[in-house]
Design a protein around this motif. Sequence first.
Motif, PDB file in Angstrom:
ATOM      1  N   ALA A  26      80.230  -5.582  24.683  1.00 51.33           N
ATOM      2  CA  ALA A  26      80.409  -4.357  24.766  1.00 51.33           C
ATOM      3  C   ALA A  26      82.315  -4.210  24.930  1.00 51.33           C
ATOM      4  O   ALA A  26      82.256  -3.622  25.838  1.00 51.33           O
ATOM      5  CB  ALA A  26      79.068  -3.583  25.474  1.00 51.33           C
ATOM      6  N   ARG A  27      82.475  -3.354  24.095  1.00 50.21           N
ATOM      7  CA  ARG A  27      84.543  -3.648  24.264  1.00 50.21           C
ATOM      8  C   ARG A  27      84.274  -2.193  24.244  1.00 50.21           C
ATOM      9  O   ARG A  27      85.591  -1.571  24.162  1.00 50.21           O
ATOM     10  CB  ARG A  27      85.161  -3.857  23.328  1.00 50.21           C
ATOM     11  CG  ARG A  27      84.720  -5.278  22.909  1.00 50.21           C
ATOM     12  CD  ARG A  27      85.635  -6.441  22.160  1.00 50.21           C
ATOM     13  NE  ARG A  27      85.816  -7.668  22.987  1.00 50.21           N
ATOM     14  CZ  ARG A  27      85.620  -8.681  23.208  1.00 50.21           C
ATOM     15  NH1 ARG A  27      86.618  -8.164  23.991  1.00 50.21           N
ATOM     16  NH2 ARG A  27      85.461  -9.486  22.801  1.00 50.21           N
ATOM     17  N   GLU A  28      83.396  -1.089  23.802  1.00 50.81           N
ATOM     18  CA  GLU A  28      83.483   0.603  23.895  1.00 50.81           C
ATOM     19  C   GLU A  28      82.582   0.821  24.406  1.00 50.81           C
ATOM     20  O   GLU A  28      81.309   0.694  23.859  1.00 50.81           O
ATOM     21  CB  GLU A  28      83.869   1.191  22.091  1.00 50.81           C
ATOM     22  CG  GLU A  28      83.656   0.292  21.236  1.00 50.81           C
ATOM     23  CD  GLU A  28      84.287   0.831  20.018  1.00 50.81           C
ATOM     24  OE1 GLU A  28      85.560   1.028  19.803  1.00 50.81           O
ATOM     25  OE2 GLU A  28      83.598   1.209  18.997  1.00 50.81           O
ATOM     26  N   PRO A  29      82.123   2.208  24.572  1.00 49.36           N
ATOM     27  CA  PRO A  29      81.696   2.845  24.694  1.00 49.36           C
ATOM     28  C   PRO A  29      80.596   3.300  23.126  1.00 49.36           C
ATOM     29  O   PRO A  29      80.893   3.117  22.312  1.00 49.36           O
ATOM     30  CB  PRO A  29      81.319   4.129  24.878  1.00 49.36           C
ATOM     31  CG  PRO A  29      83.109   4.301  25.696  1.00 49.36           C
ATOM     32  CD  PRO A  29      83.430   2.893  24.445  1.00 49.36           C
ATOM     33  N   PRO A  30      79.304   3.371  23.087  1.00 52.26           N
ATOM     34  CA  PRO A  30      78.674   3.016  21.485  1.00 52.26           C
ATOM     35  C   PRO A  30      78.901   4.805  21.374  1.00 52.26           C
ATOM     36  O   PRO A  30      78.696   4.763  19.620  1.00 52.26           O
ATOM     37  CB  PRO A  30      76.936   3.101  22.332  1.00 52.26           C
ATOM     38  CG  PRO A  30      77.066   3.622  23.456  1.00 52.26           C
ATOM     39  CD  PRO A  30      77.690   3.275  23.863  1.00 52.26           C
ATOM     40  N   GLU A  31      79.457   5.915  21.854  1.00 54.02           N
ATOM     41  CA  GLU A  31      79.074   6.790  21.333  1.00 54.02           C
ATOM     42  C   GLU A  31      80.658   6.837  20.520  1.00 54.02           C
ATOM     43  O   GLU A  31      80.872   7.912  19.285  1.00 54.02           O
ATOM     44  CB  GLU A  31      79.235   8.445  22.053  1.00 54.02           C
ATOM     45  CG  GLU A  31      80.591   8.007  23.438  1.00 54.02           C
ATOM     46  CD  GLU A  31      79.769   7.665  24.735  1.00 54.02           C
ATOM     47  OE1 GLU A  31      80.634   7.723  25.517  1.00 54.02           O
ATOM     48  OE2 GLU A  31      78.929   6.779  24.370  1.00 54.02           O
TER      49      GLU A  31
END
Length: 383
Positions: A26-31
């Motif tokens: 995961a390279r970024e927050p889901p939001e």
Amino acid sequence: MSAGTWSGLAADVMTEDFTLPGELEAREPPEARGPSRDAVRLLVSHGGTGEVGHHAFTELPGLLRPGDLLVVNNSATLPAAVRLDRLAVHFSTELEDGTWLVELRRRTASATEPFTGGAGGEWLPLPGGATLRLLERRTPRLWRARLDRPVPAYLGRNGVPIRYSYVERDWPLEAYQTVFGVVPGSAEMPSAGRPFTSDLVTALVSRGIGVTPITLHTGVASPEKDEPPYPERFEVPETTARQVALTREAGGRVIAVGTTVVRALETAALPDGGAVPEPGGAAGPLPGGGTEALPGGGTGAPEGAVPTGGIRAARGWTSHVITPSAGVRVVDGLITGLHEPRSSHLLMLSAITGGELLSRSYAEALREGYLWHEFGDLHLILR
């Protein structure tokens, strides 16, 4: 625990090793992709039946039962990384005398890597006119050091959250906080609590599921290192110890939100109270290090060993590593992220759910494209 002993334990955690594909990091927050932070997936492993299921994290209230108790970590994340031209300093853990354990990292084009240099007595000029003095090396990676000003305030002005290479850009500190975080002190986010929102907590409580806190301040971790966790400062308050006991007496389940919570609860349930010295310091009661009894509780057994499942209020330092051979005394389930092979986290997960089910669960996660790391998906394990 020696490096050889640790490697032997870690190698036995999972009979099938695996390689984590880069696309599952995961390279970024889901939001950042549009939805809210609870828009992640939830892998569910049932120890009693051996079943593995796939859910949305927002389905969590329906997967638990009224009378269950979620124990959460209320430690808030510090902007613990300070960047110099070629180095970064990661502030890990505050010690009783006001010094800190810090890690020196070499800056690269994408993130940082371990830096083996440094010498006792060396002074490092930091941004903002501050000076950090290296006092002594405490572990192969960590130095005891002293900053010439209060560290939390300094980090608030000059620090950024610790970021590893799989996260491609900086994110604000708010992205590394959980809805439960009210006590600053963690070098890295207690990430299992990240997907929780106020609305989801309300739904859990409305269903009759309790929520109660412990505090465990996480130190630095490094994905390229295969080593056990360092001693960490924790507190299990009297109210939480009482709620855990009442939940178990009433037939409810104690579900830890994060491996940090398991470590704190299981330390407080050890027959000897789990007392350990401050990292690199001498053994003894606080403030020198170890575990201190709290009013109405205590960590030492007054007469004989703590009964299975018994827990008392406690605070101090823990170096407890949960292994399959030691098992668990308190927790009936765990909500956690997905972890890399050969880590202390997998030892803990195997102690809760068993190695065979854990291997099948991870095979499912890889096959179904679950996302790893602090911005990734979650795993609910029920014994």
